[in-house]
Design an enzyme around this catalytic site. Structure first.
Site, PDB file in Angstrom:
ATOM      1  N   ASN A  48       0.854  -1.189   0.000  1.00  0.00           N
ATOM      2  CA  ASN A  48       0.000   0.000   0.000  1.00  0.00           C
ATOM      3  C   ASN A  48       0.888   1.236   0.000  1.00  0.00           C
ATOM      4  OD1 ASN A  48      -2.278  -1.686   0.242  1.00  0.00           O
ATOM      5  ND2 ASN A  48      -2.081  -1.717   2.447  1.00  0.00           N
ATOM      6  N   HIS A  61      -5.965   2.568  12.760  1.00  0.00           N
ATOM      7  CA  HIS A  61      -6.624   1.547  11.960  1.00  0.00           C
ATOM      8  C   HIS A  61      -6.125   0.156  12.323  1.00  0.00           C
ATOM      9  CE1 HIS A  61      -6.797   4.937   8.735  1.00  0.00           C
ATOM     10  NE2 HIS A  61      -7.758   5.068   9.622  1.00  0.00           N
ATOM     11  N   LYS A  70       2.110  -5.716   9.417  1.00  0.00           N
ATOM     12  CA  LYS A  70       2.516  -4.614   8.544  1.00  0.00           C
ATOM     13  C   LYS A  70       4.001  -4.329   8.696  1.00  0.00           C
ATOM     14  CE  LYS A  70      -1.962  -2.291   8.955  1.00  0.00           C
ATOM     15  NZ  LYS A  70      -2.664  -1.101   9.405  1.00  0.00           N
TER      16      LYS A  70
END
Length: 178
Positions: A48, A61, A70
């Site tokens: 992303n 989030h 992540k």
């Protein structure tokens, strides 16, 4: 590549090996093999990329199970990157950690499942790129209030710019009571 501990057992600052000379620099921003050698299992499936203006806050989030691990970096500009523990059974529940990620320091942060993530843009413009371990699923996407009174993140900005979604996210207490 090296990893540095944070206040959370499984959240790590990752610093790649950087080779600089008069032409500029070279680095491997991601190496599954090198992360595995550091004890970090990755299996990332999606990249992303966001671009934001100064004062923008994106977060906090997270995704419902199976969640997403992540690996986050700032490739242009500078951000205050924040991770908050949202695992009710954890001894660090509601604690948060922040680190500056920038194009100058090349630092990355590895975030396992069970943490909410966000960042505030400190430079005029910043680009943030991150790898995730599961594909985006809008049915699993969640957020908690960026200024949750029980978490008390210091966002390092006086005039935050937020999306409507981030303005309307529930507090962590509200999230767990539904």
């Amino acid at each position: 590549m090296k990893k540095t501990a944070t206040i959370f057992t499984d959240v790590w600052i990752i610093e790649p090996d950087i080779f600089k000379d008069e032409r500029g620099f070279f680095l491997e921003s991601y190496s599954e093999k090198k992360l595995a050698n550091l004890g970090i299992k990755s299996n990332f499936v999606q990249d992303n990329h966001s671009k934001s203006v100064k004062g923008t806050i994106r977060g906090l989030h997270f995704q419902l199970p199976p969640g997403q691990r992540k690996l986050v970096r700032c490739s242009s500009g500078e951000v205050w990157d924040v991770v908050a523990d949202i695992r009710p059974e954890s001894p660090t529940f509601r604690k948060w950690f922040g680190v500056i990620l920038s194009e100058e320091n090349f630092k990355q942060i590895y975030i396992p499942v069970g943490f909410a993530h966000g960042f505030a843009v400190l430079s005029d413009i910043a680009e943030v790129q991150y790898k995730v371990s599961n594909y985006y699923d809008p049915n699993l996407e969640r957020g908690i209030k960026w200024d949750d009174a029980k978490i008390k993140v210091d966002w390092k900005t006086n005039s935050p710019i937020l999306s409507q979604r981030d303005l309307n996210n529930p507090s962590l207490n509200e999230f767990y009571s539904t």
